[in-house]
Design an enzyme around this catalytic site. Structure first.
Site, PDB file in Angstrom:
ATOM      1  N   PHE A  88       0.857  -1.189   0.000  1.00  0.00           N
ATOM      2  CA  PHE A  88       0.000   0.000   0.000  1.00  0.00           C
ATOM      3  C   PHE A  88       0.886   1.230   0.000  1.00  0.00           C
ATOM      4  O   PHE A  88       2.084   1.155   0.284  1.00  0.00           O
ATOM      5  CB  PHE A  88      -0.972   0.006   1.185  1.00  0.00           C
ATOM      6  CG  PHE A  88      -0.300   0.196   2.522  1.00  0.00           C
ATOM      7  CD1 PHE A  88      -0.277   1.449   3.133  1.00  0.00           C
ATOM      8  CD2 PHE A  88       0.304  -0.866   3.172  1.00  0.00           C
ATOM      9  CE1 PHE A  88       0.337   1.619   4.368  1.00  0.00           C
ATOM     10  CE2 PHE A  88       0.917  -0.708   4.395  1.00  0.00           C
ATOM     11  CZ  PHE A  88       0.931   0.545   4.998  1.00  0.00           C
ATOM     12  N   ALA A  93       1.467   5.166   1.391  1.00  0.00           N
ATOM     13  CA  ALA A  93       1.112   6.148   2.423  1.00  0.00           C
ATOM     14  C   ALA A  93       2.301   7.065   2.676  1.00  0.00           C
ATOM     15  O   ALA A  93       3.456   6.640   2.621  1.00  0.00           O
ATOM     16  CB  ALA A  93       0.708   5.455   3.713  1.00  0.00           C
ATOM     17  N   HIS A 112      -0.164  27.176  10.394  1.00  0.00           N
ATOM     18  CA  HIS A 112      -0.203  28.433   9.644  1.00  0.00           C
ATOM     19  C   HIS A 112       0.450  28.277   8.275  1.00  0.00           C
ATOM     20  O   HIS A 112       1.335  29.030   7.905  1.00  0.00           O
ATOM     21  CB  HIS A 112       0.463  29.550  10.447  1.00  0.00           C
ATOM     22  CG  HIS A 112      -0.360  29.996  11.610  1.00  0.00           C
ATOM     23  ND1 HIS A 112      -1.283  30.994  11.519  1.00  0.00           N
ATOM     24  CD2 HIS A 112      -0.427  29.546  12.874  1.00  0.00           C
ATOM     25  CE1 HIS A 112      -1.876  31.158  12.680  1.00  0.00           C
ATOM     26  NE2 HIS A 112      -1.368  30.286  13.521  1.00  0.00           N
ATOM     27  N   HIS A 163      -5.550  29.713   5.394  1.00  0.00           N
ATOM     28  CA  HIS A 163      -6.125  28.805   6.367  1.00  0.00           C
ATOM     29  C   HIS A 163      -7.197  29.519   7.187  1.00  0.00           C
ATOM     30  O   HIS A 163      -7.316  30.733   7.153  1.00  0.00           O
ATOM     31  CB  HIS A 163      -5.036  28.262   7.293  1.00  0.00           C
ATOM     32  CG  HIS A 163      -4.381  29.336   8.105  1.00  0.00           C
ATOM     33  ND1 HIS A 163      -3.462  30.196   7.564  1.00  0.00           N
ATOM     34  CD2 HIS A 163      -4.545  29.701   9.383  1.00  0.00           C
ATOM     35  CE1 HIS A 163      -3.073  31.048   8.496  1.00  0.00           C
ATOM     36  NE2 HIS A 163      -3.710  30.781   9.598  1.00  0.00           N
ATOM     37  N   ASP A 194      -8.375  30.975  10.446  1.00  0.00           N
ATOM     38  CA  ASP A 194      -7.705  31.501  11.629  1.00  0.00           C
ATOM     39  C   ASP A 194      -8.728  31.625  12.744  1.00  0.00           C
ATOM     40  O   ASP A 194      -9.539  32.541  12.764  1.00  0.00           O
ATOM     41  CB  ASP A 194      -7.087  32.859  11.301  1.00  0.00           C
ATOM     42  CG  ASP A 194      -5.925  33.193  12.205  1.00  0.00           C
ATOM     43  OD1 ASP A 194      -5.601  32.378  13.082  1.00  0.00           O
ATOM     44  OD2 ASP A 194      -5.342  34.269  12.039  1.00  0.00           O
ATOM     45  N   HIS A 201      -6.470  31.676  18.298  1.00  0.00           N
ATOM     46  CA  HIS A 201      -5.077  31.904  17.931  1.00  0.00           C
ATOM     47  C   HIS A 201      -4.493  33.136  18.604  1.00  0.00           C
ATOM     48  O   HIS A 201      -3.293  33.220  18.789  1.00  0.00           O
ATOM     49  CB  HIS A 201      -4.936  32.078  16.409  1.00  0.00           C
ATOM     50  CG  HIS A 201      -4.899  30.799  15.671  1.00  0.00           C
ATOM     51  ND1 HIS A 201      -5.156  30.710  14.333  1.00  0.00           N
ATOM     52  CD2 HIS A 201      -4.646  29.526  16.065  1.00  0.00           C
ATOM     53  CE1 HIS A 201      -5.051  29.461  13.939  1.00  0.00           C
ATOM     54  NE2 HIS A 201      -4.755  28.731  14.972  1.00  0.00           N
TER      55      HIS A 201
END
Length: 167
Positions: free
Chosen positions: A88, A90, A98, A102, A104, A108
């Site tokens: 497999f 992976a 950050h 993204h 926030d 934070h």
């Protein structure tokens, strides 16, 4: 197929509701459509319904060159298993919170027991009508151009009121 220990861990640590909320939030963030707003104001957030008339793939492939906040290391991706060797495939990812664009969360920057971390933000707070006010022509001439109140007024004259709670 996941190993039995992984399945057991997920079953005990992640409730179905929390999984669906997380999956819904991720899908909404990735698939949130943009469309021309109608002249009608959007219903209140609690009664909002979604209509997907246009989907936009906002995927950005994670690589070691992905932008990160300056005090964090770049993402590291290490291939741990291969089909040829292990049956497999992976990888292990080490990614700073950050990295890139993204979500926030309030936690934070402010301490306290009543502040949300990203996993606690209610799903309905992550979905909003979207309005695109283009200043493309002006920005091509002036790289410091900004959206102004006059731009918003002109947009509303052409398309109708900006929906309450719009992004």
């Amino acid at each position: 197929m996941c190993a039995p220990a992984v399945i057991q861990h997920v079953a005990t640590e992640l409730s179905r509701r929390r999984f669906l909320q997380a999956a819904g939030a991720a899908a909404a963030a990735l698939l949130l459509p943009w469309r021309e707003a109608s002249a009608q104001a959007a219903p209140a957030p609690s009664g909002r319904s979604l209509s997907f008339t246009h989907l936009a793939d906002l995927t950005h492939t994670l690589t070691p060159h992905f932008p990160v906040f300056p005090s964090f290391d770049s993402p590291r991706l290490e291939t741990r298993y291969t089909v040829e060797r292990d049956g497999f495939y992976a990888r292990e990812w080490i990614v700073a919170e950050h990295s890139g664009t993204h979500l926030d969360a309030p936690a934070h920057f402010v301490a306290g027991p009543d502040l949300w971390t990203a996993d606690q933000i209610p799903l309905e707070n992550l979905i909003a009508p979207l309005v695109v006010v283009s200043i493309e022509e002006r920005a091509a001439r002036d790289h410091d151009a900004q959206v102004t109140v006059d731009d918003l007024i002109a947009w509303e004259r052409q398309h109708g009121p900006i929906p309450q709670g719009a992004a």
